[in-house]
Scaffold this motif. Structure first.
Motif, mmCIF file in Angstrom:
data_model
loop_
_atom_site.group_PDB
_atom_site.id
_atom_site.type_symbol
_atom_site.label_atom_id
_atom_site.label_comp_id
_atom_site.label_asym_id
_atom_site.label_seq_id
_atom_site.Cartn_x
_atom_site.Cartn_y
_atom_site.Cartn_z
ATOM 1 N N ASP A 164 28.927 -18.182 26.796
ATOM 2 C CA ASP A 164 29.329 -17.164 25.839
ATOM 3 C C ASP A 164 28.234 -16.137 25.573
ATOM 4 O O ASP A 164 28.462 -15.163 24.842
ATOM 5 C CB ASP A 164 29.742 -17.807 24.513
ATOM 6 C CG ASP A 164 31.053 -18.571 24.630
ATOM 7 O OD1 ASP A 164 31.940 -18.102 25.367
ATOM 8 O OD2 ASP A 164 31.192 -19.628 23.986
ATOM 9 N N ARG A 166 34.626 -14.897 28.590
ATOM 10 C CA ARG A 166 33.303 -15.156 29.168
ATOM 11 C C ARG A 166 33.070 -16.630 29.483
ATOM 12 O O ARG A 166 32.539 -16.965 30.546
ATOM 13 C CB ARG A 166 32.207 -14.641 28.233
ATOM 14 C CG ARG A 166 32.021 -13.139 28.262
ATOM 15 C CD ARG A 166 30.945 -12.696 27.302
ATOM 16 N NE ARG A 166 31.348 -12.905 25.914
ATOM 17 C CZ ARG A 166 30.563 -12.683 24.867
ATOM 18 N NH1 ARG A 166 29.315 -12.273 25.057
ATOM 19 N NH2 ARG A 166 31.008 -12.877 23.647
ATOM 20 N N ASN A 214 24.668 -15.179 36.414
ATOM 21 C CA ASN A 214 25.305 -15.720 35.209
ATOM 22 C C ASN A 214 24.350 -16.531 34.348
ATOM 23 O O ASN A 214 24.281 -16.350 33.131
ATOM 24 C CB ASN A 214 26.501 -16.600 35.586
ATOM 25 C CG ASN A 214 27.566 -15.848 36.353
ATOM 26 O OD1 ASN A 214 27.562 -14.622 36.398
ATOM 27 N ND2 ASN A 214 28.466 -16.578 36.969
ATOM 28 N N PRO A 239 28.985 -9.125 29.365
ATOM 29 C CA PRO A 239 30.035 -8.854 30.362
ATOM 30 C C PRO A 239 30.025 -7.411 30.856
ATOM 31 O O PRO A 239 30.200 -6.468 30.084
ATOM 32 C CB PRO A 239 31.324 -9.170 29.598
ATOM 33 C CG PRO A 239 31.002 -8.912 28.173
ATOM 34 C CD PRO A 239 29.538 -9.237 28.004
ATOM 35 N N GLY A 257 27.118 -10.716 33.225
ATOM 36 C CA GLY A 257 28.368 -11.057 33.875
ATOM 37 C C GLY A 257 28.861 -9.942 34.777
ATOM 38 O O GLY A 257 29.403 -8.937 34.303
ATOM 39 N N TRP A 283 35.596 -9.688 27.260
ATOM 40 C CA TRP A 283 34.672 -10.320 26.331
ATOM 41 C C TRP A 283 35.078 -11.736 25.934
ATOM 42 O O TRP A 283 34.223 -12.613 25.819
ATOM 43 C CB TRP A 283 34.527 -9.451 25.071
ATOM 44 C CG TRP A 283 33.722 -8.223 25.329
ATOM 45 C CD1 TRP A 283 34.167 -7.031 25.860
ATOM 46 C CD2 TRP A 283 32.327 -8.055 25.107
ATOM 47 N NE1 TRP A 283 33.132 -6.139 25.979
ATOM 48 C CE2 TRP A 283 31.985 -6.731 25.517
ATOM 49 C CE3 TRP A 283 31.322 -8.879 24.597
ATOM 50 C CZ2 TRP A 283 30.685 -6.235 25.423
ATOM 51 C CZ3 TRP A 283 30.033 -8.364 24.499
ATOM 52 C CH2 TRP A 283 29.723 -7.069 24.912
#
Length: 389
Positions: A28, A21, A343, A32, A349, A18
């Motif tokens: 951010d 990222r 992404n 994830p 992610g 986390w």
């Protein structure tokens, strides 16, 4: 099952998953679902044991005694039908560290080491960092299911290979090798005198209808040429506690490995890792059974949603691990554009398949070990991005 529904805020806990990222995904606000740790709390028995140990307040050097070894032996006997004894056990902070030690102990610079690609990314560095050569036995995919090319496997061994790093169950493609497949790989390694380094860290994470067979359990002859690497870290979400063990039945091989571990200072585990390992192998079975039920439902959900709601994403048939291997080839993007799409557009992610070898160029790896709320958010982001492209 309530333990697996709660969403925990892992931000600002120094979590790689986390808090990295921005470094990994340049954003951010990416959800994830990549690195292989879970967004679930470890079994209560672990937290209770760690808290109780912390109350003592003294963290000196720690021994690994029978109170730790016996639960491991019992666990492997009950879960994997393999009878081992404590003289076969060695310990280290992690499986990857142990593989580094084994490569140094049993091979020489310039030696060839076989892997089955696409494969867990550290396998490459474990080989190349010590000036050994990666030899690939690419897995063959048919109808979104992977098979071993045994003709190529033998051809590579025949050319001269010192060791074979087996990933069992396989990360990232999710195969749980059958007994027949394992026996054939072992037969060929014995034929060409190839040492087998068997990474079995995902051994406990097996879906219904499949069985994990520890390679070394198949015969004494196979065991003599096999070193097995295991850990509770994936099973019980303990990766940050750095505790793993190695099973080597051949006395001479074990002595050589232990000397290498000692030489490099990797022959022990920390106090809290010790404590957690004892707790989960004594008291973690019920928690694991609940986890497997959750993961099975998660796998079915992701597979159905991506295939029903998109015409371009297909989940490879998975038999083990909490990692899904998603075929994105129908998006018709190169590996860099695929990563960027996931992404920057989907805001999910995932691990890029190309990192596991060229054979993974059109794939992404998804970690489904998270609360259902998180899983649904990630899947819906993927569907929306794909259908709006």
């Amino acid at each position: 099952m309530e333990n697996f529904k709660k969403v925990h805020n892992r931000e600002k806990t120094r979590s790689v998953k986390w808090d990295m990222r921005h470094v990994v995904f340049q954003s951010d606000d990416v959800l994830p679902m990549w690195v292989a740790d879970m967004d679930f709390q470890a079994p209560k028995a672990v937290n209770d044991a760690l808290i109780e140990r912390a109350k003592h307040g003294i963290y000196g050097y720690t021994i690994i005694d029978d109170d730790i070894k016996n639960p491991i032996i019992n666990w492997i006997s009950k879960r994997h039908n393999w009878e081992i004894n404590k003289e076969w056990l060695s310990f280290s902070p992690g499986v990857v560290a142990s593989l580094h030690m084994a490569v140094q102990a049993f091979t020489e610079p310039g030696d060839n080491i076989l892997v089955q690609t696409p494969v867990y990314t550290p396998f490459y560095s474990v080989i190349e960092a010590h000036e050994r050569n990666v030899v690939k036995n690419p897995l063959q995919q048919k109808d979104h299911y992977y098979h071993i090319d045994f003709e190529d496997f033998e051809a590579k061994l025949k050319q001269g290979v010192s060791a074979f790093i087996l990933c069992s169950p396989h990360n990232p493609v999710g195969r749980v090798w059958t007994k027949e497949e394992l026996q054939e790989m072992a037969r060929l390694c014995l034929k060409y005198d190839v040492l087998i380094l068997s990474d079995e860290i995902h051994a406990d994470l097996i879906y219904p209808g499949n069985t994990h067979f520890p390679l070394a359990s198949l015969s004494d002859e196979i065991a003599k040429k096999t070193i097995t690497f295991m850990s509770p870290s994936k099973t019980f979400n303990l990766a940050g506690l750095q505790a793993s063990y190695i099973i080597t039945s051949d006395k001479e091989t074990k002595e050589k490995l232990d000397n290498q571990l000692l030489k490099q200072g990797h022959n022990h585990i920390n106090t809290m890792g010790n404590t957690a390992m004892e707790a989960v192998y004594k008291h973690g079975a019920e928690w694991l059974d609940e986890l497997l039920s959750v993961l099975e439902e998660h796998k079915k959900y992701v597979t159905a949603m991506l295939e029903e709601k998109t015409d371009v994403l297909t989940v490879t048939r998975s038999e083990g691990t909490y990692l899904l291997w998603i075929d994105c080839s129908q998006l018709q993007l190169n590996s860099e554009d695929l990563k960027s799409f996931m992404n920057q557009t989907a805001k999910v992610g995932l691990n890029a398949g190309i990192d596991y070898g060229d054979e993974g160029e059109m794939f992404m790896r998804m970690n489904i070990a998270c609360p259902r709320e998180t899983l649904e958010e990630g899947v819906n982001r993927l569907i929306k991005a794909v259908n709006n492209r």
